[in-house]
Design a protein around this motif. Structure first.
Motif, PDB file in Angstrom:
ATOM      1  N   SER A  33       0.842  -1.198   0.000  1.00 57.02           N
ATOM      2  CA  SER A  33       0.000   0.000   0.000  1.00 57.02           C
ATOM      3  C   SER A  33       0.874   1.244   0.000  1.00 57.02           C
ATOM      4  N   ARG A  34       0.253   2.326  -0.442  1.00 58.86           N
ATOM      5  CA  ARG A  34       0.965   3.603  -0.542  1.00 58.86           C
ATOM      6  C   ARG A  34       0.020   4.734  -0.155  1.00 58.86           C
ATOM      7  N   LEU A  35       0.519   5.654   0.661  1.00 61.14           N
ATOM      8  CA  LEU A  35      -0.255   6.808   1.088  1.00 61.14           C
ATOM      9  C   LEU A  35       0.467   8.090   0.690  1.00 61.14           C
ATOM     10  N   VAL A  36      -0.287   9.103   0.315  1.00 59.23           N
ATOM     11  CA  VAL A  36       0.237  10.454   0.163  1.00 59.23           C
ATOM     12  C   VAL A  36      -0.277  11.253   1.351  1.00 59.23           C
ATOM     13  N   LEU A  37       0.641  11.849   2.118  1.00 60.55           N
ATOM     14  CA  LEU A  37       0.287  12.543   3.347  1.00 60.55           C
ATOM     15  C   LEU A  37       0.334  14.047   3.157  1.00 60.55           C
ATOM     16  N   ARG A  38      -0.701  14.703   3.655  1.00 59.13           N
ATOM     17  CA  ARG A  38      -0.739  16.167   3.643  1.00 59.13           C
ATOM     18  C   ARG A  38      -1.216  16.640   4.998  1.00 59.13           C
ATOM     19  N   ASN A  39      -0.745  17.821   5.408  1.00 54.28           N
ATOM     20  CA  ASN A  39      -1.122  18.375   6.696  1.00 54.28           C
ATOM     21  C   ASN A  39      -1.128  19.889   6.607  1.00 54.28           C
ATOM     22  N   ALA A  40      -2.089  20.509   7.293  1.00 55.80           N
ATOM     23  CA  ALA A  40      -2.236  21.959   7.207  1.00 55.80           C
ATOM     24  C   ALA A  40      -1.122  22.716   7.929  1.00 55.80           C
ATOM     25  N   ASP A  41      -0.429  22.051   8.830  1.00 55.66           N
ATOM     26  CA  ASP A  41       0.662  22.705   9.566  1.00 55.66           C
ATOM     27  C   ASP A  41       1.818  22.991   8.608  1.00 55.66           C
ATOM     28  N   ALA A  42       2.234  24.238   8.539  1.00 58.60           N
ATOM     29  CA  ALA A  42       3.283  24.629   7.600  1.00 58.60           C
ATOM     30  C   ALA A  42       4.618  23.956   7.884  1.00 58.60           C
ATOM     31  N   ARG A  43       4.802  23.454   9.084  1.00 60.92           N
ATOM     32  CA  ARG A  43       6.060  22.781   9.419  1.00 60.92           C
ATOM     33  C   ARG A  43       6.142  21.379   8.837  1.00 60.92           C
ATOM     34  N   PHE A  44       5.004  20.801   8.484  1.00 63.92           N
ATOM     35  CA  PHE A  44       4.977  19.402   8.057  1.00 63.92           C
ATOM     36  C   PHE A  44       5.678  19.229   6.718  1.00 63.92           C
ATOM     37  N   GLY A  45       6.505  18.187   6.626  1.00 62.63           N
ATOM     38  CA  GLY A  45       7.208  17.869   5.386  1.00 62.63           C
ATOM     39  C   GLY A  45       8.692  17.692   5.620  1.00 62.63           C
ATOM     40  N   GLY A  46       9.391  17.367   4.550  1.00 60.12           N
ATOM     41  CA  GLY A  46      10.827  17.153   4.651  1.00 60.12           C
ATOM     42  C   GLY A  46      11.198  15.952   5.492  1.00 60.12           C
ATOM     43  N   LEU A  47      10.340  14.914   5.515  1.00 53.36           N
ATOM     44  CA  LEU A  47      10.554  13.779   6.409  1.00 53.36           C
ATOM     45  C   LEU A  47      11.658  12.860   5.884  1.00 53.36           C
ATOM     46  N   SER A  48      12.641  12.608   6.727  1.00 50.43           N
ATOM     47  CA  SER A  48      13.777  11.806   6.271  1.00 50.43           C
ATOM     48  C   SER A  48      14.169  10.691   7.229  1.00 50.43           C
ATOM     49  N   GLY A  49      13.727  10.744   8.472  1.00 50.25           N
ATOM     50  CA  GLY A  49      13.956   9.649   9.415  1.00 50.25           C
ATOM     51  C   GLY A  49      12.625   9.026   9.785  1.00 50.25           C
ATOM     52  N   LEU A  50      12.587   7.722  10.037  1.00 49.80           N
ATOM     53  CA  LEU A  50      11.321   7.029  10.256  1.00 49.80           C
ATOM     54  C   LEU A  50      11.485   5.921  11.275  1.00 49.80           C
ATOM     55  N   ALA A  51      10.483   5.797  12.153  1.00 54.15           N
ATOM     56  CA  ALA A  51      10.417   4.661  13.086  1.00 54.15           C
ATOM     57  C   ALA A  51       8.964   4.236  13.200  1.00 54.15           C
ATOM     58  N   VAL A  52       8.707   2.937  13.161  1.00 54.76           N
ATOM     59  CA  VAL A  52       7.352   2.409  13.281  1.00 54.76           C
ATOM     60  C   VAL A  52       7.298   1.491  14.495  1.00 54.76           C
ATOM     61  N   ARG A  53       6.182   1.533  15.232  1.00 60.61           N
ATOM     62  CA  ARG A  53       6.039   0.685  16.405  1.00 60.61           C
ATOM     63  C   ARG A  53       6.037  -0.785  15.998  1.00 60.61           C
ATOM     64  N   SER A  54       6.368  -1.659  16.934  1.00 56.64           N
ATOM     65  CA  SER A  54       6.558  -3.074  16.600  1.00 56.64           C
ATOM     66  C   SER A  54       5.288  -3.742  16.101  1.00 56.64           C
ATOM     67  N   ASP A  55       4.095  -3.147  16.373  1.00 54.26           N
ATOM     68  CA  ASP A  55       2.852  -3.719  15.839  1.00 54.26           C
ATOM     69  C   ASP A  55       2.415  -3.053  14.542  1.00 54.26           C
ATOM     70  N   GLY A  56       3.196  -2.078  14.061  1.00 51.92           N
ATOM     71  CA  GLY A  56       2.899  -1.417  12.794  1.00 51.92           C
ATOM     72  C   GLY A  56       1.793  -0.391  12.855  1.00 51.92           C
ATOM     73  N   ASN A  57       1.315  -0.029  14.043  1.00 52.68           N
ATOM     74  CA  ASN A  57       0.151   0.845  14.149  1.00 52.68           C
ATOM     75  C   ASN A  57       0.451   2.262  14.617  1.00 52.68           C
ATOM     76  N   ALA A  58       1.703   2.587  14.842  1.00 56.24           N
ATOM     77  CA  ALA A  58       2.081   3.951  15.204  1.00 56.24           C
ATOM     78  C   ALA A  58       3.406   4.275  14.532  1.00 56.24           C
ATOM     79  N   TRP A  59       3.586   5.553  14.208  1.00 57.76           N
ATOM     80  CA  TRP A  59       4.802   5.961  13.508  1.00 57.76           C
ATOM     81  C   TRP A  59       5.343   7.263  14.081  1.00 57.76           C
ATOM     82  N   MET A  60       6.637   7.450  13.888  1.00 54.05           N
ATOM     83  CA  MET A  60       7.310   8.695  14.242  1.00 54.05           C
ATOM     84  C   MET A  60       8.269   9.013  13.107  1.00 54.05           C
ATOM     85  N   ALA A  61       8.291  10.266  12.705  1.00 50.94           N
ATOM     86  CA  ALA A  61       9.150  10.667  11.595  1.00 50.94           C
ATOM     87  C   ALA A  61       9.902  11.936  11.963  1.00 50.94           C
ATOM     88  N   LEU A  62      11.067  12.050  11.384  1.00 51.36           N
ATOM     89  CA  LEU A  62      11.971  13.162  11.651  1.00 51.36           C
ATOM     90  C   LEU A  62      12.069  14.034  10.414  1.00 51.36           C
TER      91      LEU A  62
END
Length: 296
Positions: A33-62
Motif C-alpha cells: 500500500s501507498r499513502l500520500v500525506l498532507r497536513n495543514a501545519d506549515a512545518r509538516f514535510g521534509g521527512l527523512s527519518g522514520l520509526a514504526v512501532r513493533s505492531d505497525g500501528n504507530a509511527w514517528m518521523a523526523l
C-alpha cells in the motif's frame, strides 16, 4: 542407434533431477500500500527519518529541518488506509531549546527500546539521544571520523539494536569506495563494517530488522526523478555478509525515499515501511509506502 529401455530412461531422468541443486527462493519486497500525506501545519514535510512501532500501528518521523512528527497508522487487513498526525514538535538541543540553523539538519532516527530515541544530524555530524517527548538532548560521544565527513553528506542513516548504534554517511567519497558503518558500543566507536557501493546510489536510511539483518535504503537522482533501492545484510562482528537486493525501483516510480523502518506481523512476516522527503516543495509529495518481504 541403441536406446535405453523406457523404465531405465525414466530412472535416469529422475536421478538427474534428484541430483540437481535446489533453486533457492530469493527474497524481495512486494508493495502492499501507498499513502500520500498532507497536513495543514506549515512545518509538516521534509521527512527523512522514520520509526514504526513493533505492531505497525504507530509511527514517528523526523523532518530534516528539526521537527518530530508522531501519529497512528490506520489499517484494513494487509493494507494501510491512512495515517494520522497527532503531534508536530521541534527537535530540541542539549539545553532543551529548538534546534536552528546548521544544527537543525536532522536525518536519521532509531528507537532505543526504552521509550526514547536517537537522532543523527547531517550538517554538523553528531548523534543525540532523547529520553522521551519534551526531553532535552544528551550528546553521544562523537567518532573522530565525524569531523572529516563531506559537507551536506554527513550522518544520513542511523540504526540500532540492543548492543550497538550504526551510523552511515550519505556518501563514501569515491564511486569505488564502500560506505563506512560507524558502530558505537560499550562507549567506543569502530569502523570495521562496510556497505559495498553498487553504482551511483547514495545511502539515505537504515534499520535493524526483526530478523536481525541490516536494511539499507539508497537513492539515485537522474534529473527527471528518483530511483530507490533496498538491500539487506547479515550483521557480523567483522563484516556485513549475505548481501541481498530486495527492491530497485524504476526512475520516477517513487518520490525521494529517505526513511526506512521495519516491523513483523503476528505471523512473523517482515514489513518494510519507507517515507519520501518532499523537500517542502509543491512539486513533490510526502509518501508512506509499505512492503512485505516475500520469497519468489
Amino acid at each position: 542407434m541403441s536406446r535405453l529401455p523406457r523404465t531405465c530412461a525414466a530412472l535416469t531422468v529422475a536421478a538427474l533431477l534428484a541430483a540437481a541443486p535446489a533453486v533457492r527462493a530469493e527474497p524481495r519486497l512486494q508493495e502492499l500500500s501507498r499513502l500520500v500525506l498532507r497536513n495543514a501545519d506549515a512545518r509538516f514535510g521534509g521527512l527523512s527519518g522514520l520509526a514504526v512501532r513493533s505492531d505497525g500501528n504507530a509511527w514517528m518521523a523526523l523532518g530534516d529541518r528539526g521537527i518530530l512528527v508522531r501519529g497512528a497508522i490506520l489499517r484494513e487487513g494487509e493494507r494501510m488506509t491512512g495515517a494520522t498526525v497527532e503531534t508536530i514538535a521541534p527537535v530540541l538541543d542539549t539545553k532543551g531549546q529548538p534546534v536552528t540553523g546548521q544544527l537543525a539538519d536532522s536525518e536519521g532516527l532509531t528507537m532505543d527500546g526504552s521509550g526514547g530515541w536517537y537522532v543523527s544530524f547531517e550538517g554538523r555530524a553528531r548523534i543525540w539521544h532523547y529520553a522521551g517527548p519534551g526531553a532535552p538532548a544528551t550528546a553521544v560521544p562523537p567518532a573522530a571520523a565525524f569531523g572529516r565527513l563531506q559537507t551536506n553528506s554527513g550522518l544520513e542513516a542511523l540504526a540500532g539494536d540492543a548492543s550497538a548504534l550504526y551510523a552511515i554517511p550519505e556518501r563514501s567519497g569515491k564511486m569505488e569506495r564502500p560506505f563506512p558503518v560507524y558502530r558505537f558500543r560499550d562507549g567506543t566507536w569502530d569502523e570495521v563494517l562496510k556497505v559495498p557501493r553498487r553504482g551511483a546510489y547514495l545511502v539515505t536510511g537504515a534499520d535493524i530488522g526483526p530478523d536481525g539483518r541490516l536494511y539499507v535504503l539508497e537513492r539515485d537522482f537522474a534529473f527527471i526523478g528518483f530511483r530507490s533501492r533496498v538491500r539487506s545484510f547479515m550483521l557480523g562482528e567483522d563484516a556485513l555478509t549475505d548481501e541481498r537486493e530486495l527492491m530497485e525501483s524504476s526512475l520516477g516510480e517513487y518520490d525521494n525515499l529517505e526513511g526506512i523502518s521495519t516491523w513483523a506481523t503476528a505471523t512473523g512476516q517482515v514489513r518494510v515501511l519507507l517515507v519520501a522527503d518532499d523537500n517542502l516543495s509543491l512539486l513533490q509529495e510526502t509518501e508512506l509506502i509499505e512492503f512485505a518481504l516475500v520469497d519468489e
